[in-house]
Design a protein around this motif. Sequence first.
Motif, PDB file in Angstrom:
ATOM      1  N   TYR A  42      60.226  -9.162 -70.132  1.00  0.00           N
ATOM      2  CA  TYR A  42      61.827  -9.554 -70.992  1.00  0.00           C
ATOM      3  C   TYR A  42      61.675  -9.099 -72.283  1.00  0.00           C
ATOM      4  O   TYR A  42      60.861  -9.793 -72.658  1.00  0.00           O
ATOM      5  CB  TYR A  42      61.471 -11.047 -70.761  1.00  0.00           C
ATOM      6  CG  TYR A  42      61.502 -11.996 -69.066  1.00  0.00           C
ATOM      7  CD1 TYR A  42      62.977 -12.321 -69.092  1.00  0.00           C
ATOM      8  CD2 TYR A  42      60.406 -11.943 -68.439  1.00  0.00           C
ATOM      9  CE1 TYR A  42      63.050 -12.139 -67.350  1.00  0.00           C
ATOM     10  CE2 TYR A  42      60.717 -12.737 -67.844  1.00  0.00           C
ATOM     11  CZ  TYR A  42      61.993 -12.971 -66.802  1.00  0.00           C
ATOM     12  OH  TYR A  42      62.122 -13.159 -65.726  1.00  0.00           O
ATOM     13  N   LEU A  57      64.630 -17.722 -66.160  1.00  0.00           N
ATOM     14  CA  LEU A  57      63.766 -16.510 -66.188  1.00  0.00           C
ATOM     15  C   LEU A  57      63.955 -15.714 -64.760  1.00  0.00           C
ATOM     16  O   LEU A  57      63.599 -14.751 -63.804  1.00  0.00           O
ATOM     17  CB  LEU A  57      62.098 -17.149 -66.382  1.00  0.00           C
ATOM     18  CG  LEU A  57      61.664 -17.662 -67.635  1.00  0.00           C
ATOM     19  CD1 LEU A  57      60.028 -17.177 -67.409  1.00  0.00           C
ATOM     20  CD2 LEU A  57      61.753 -16.093 -68.636  1.00  0.00           C
ATOM     21  N   GLY A  83      66.020 -14.445 -71.261  1.00  0.00           N
ATOM     22  CA  GLY A  83      65.278 -14.447 -69.808  1.00  0.00           C
ATOM     23  C   GLY A  83      66.788 -13.034 -70.036  1.00  0.00           C
ATOM     24  O   GLY A  83      66.546 -13.028 -68.089  1.00  0.00           O
ATOM     25  N   GLY A 116      65.750  -8.534 -68.481  1.00  0.00           N
ATOM     26  CA  GLY A 116      63.819  -8.727 -67.282  1.00  0.00           C
ATOM     27  C   GLY A 116      63.888  -7.186 -66.666  1.00  0.00           C
ATOM     28  O   GLY A 116      64.899  -6.949 -65.832  1.00  0.00           O
TER      29      GLY A 116
END
Length: 408
Positions: free
Chosen positions: A106, A389, A111, A114
């Motif tokens: 990342y 994430l 996030g 990525g």
Amino acid sequence: MTERLAQLMREEADGLDVPLPRVEAIILEGRRERRRRRVLPALAGVAAAAVAGALLVPHLVDDPAPSGESVTAHERADAAFSGAEAAAAADAYARGGAFAAGSRLYFGGSGEFGVPIDDPAVKSVYYTSAGVLVRHGTDYAMDDASRDGYSLVRTDGSITGLDLHLGDVSASTDPTQPLLAYARPGRGSGDWDVVVLDLESGEPVATVPVDGAFTWGGWDAPPVALEGDRVYLGLDDAMLAVDWHTGETTTTPLPTSTYPEINGDRYLSIDNGVSDDGTGLDASVRVRDALTGETLLDLPDVGDRFASLSPDGEQVLVLPYLPVGDDGQVQEVPGAVLYTVATGEETTIPASPLGGYGWTPDGLVFSVAGDSTTLCEAGSGCTTTPLDLDLSDGEVGTLRLGGMVNES
């Protein structure tokens, strides 16, 4: 900078022998130059030389690298981000660094940007001006006991695989340059070769033979630190500074038989002593000019702690020894103290629930929690950014934060 934009710029500048800087290099250098607060005039000159080196493809060594030493580079993934997204990812990288969760890298702390690495484990995250160099493999072993791979991940999401087989060595990058430095057993006139590799082309830009015994460490070759025009090398009887442009080697006034913890031409030393009552350790932390040996910051009696030097050499983080689980994951760290080298100013850093602490390319401290990242600047305190994430709990895996040495 996207590959399409880069090609258009190259076509426009056809016939001009001027290398084109990448977006990552421009943003990183702009931010770092605004933040420089060097105390010694000589260091300001070194910093200027490092900036110049970041924007040129260096081929100034009189004795070029031996033939047949190139590293094969192959495209593992095309660009995943649009031009606007790539620019935003480059800014996020410069401002917030990079980290890996499991097998995904990342850029920045939100996030949003990525990139999947397509290997079970990310072992180390190295900052460069061309993007992030990732060491990855089947597990988190760092001692060459399992397969290693190296890939350059750019801020447009593209990935270039590098056919690197370094063995058990401690390599080094400089965030202001697209280079990787490492040492290997000598293949010519010296005991060791100091190799500087251009990560974008796969070509070695320098191979400098060096003599000296190395028995104090467990690696296959002496550990190195790349800083601008110099590669520092930790031997038994000397800490050497190797000018990889000219091949000139000088002996520094730094301790011998020790790891070259050097950034910004500043050396971090940790001397472990015993507390006055004899019941525990009481370390002293010092930052010294790597070329003159002058002490720039002295922190005596910090307790049973260790320290980490920022990539620009301007900050020192003093923190407890990191508790590490069976899977190589750094566990909760109760907090740390950030010191400014020039003034000794202290900034308290909050606890890190998992993964410890990382550095951004220009010297800020960051940590990662399950739903947020925290970014701390000396004298200015900390800010928190929500983190998504987009991974299930079972996919998160081991965290690896950029800017910290993970080599065993």
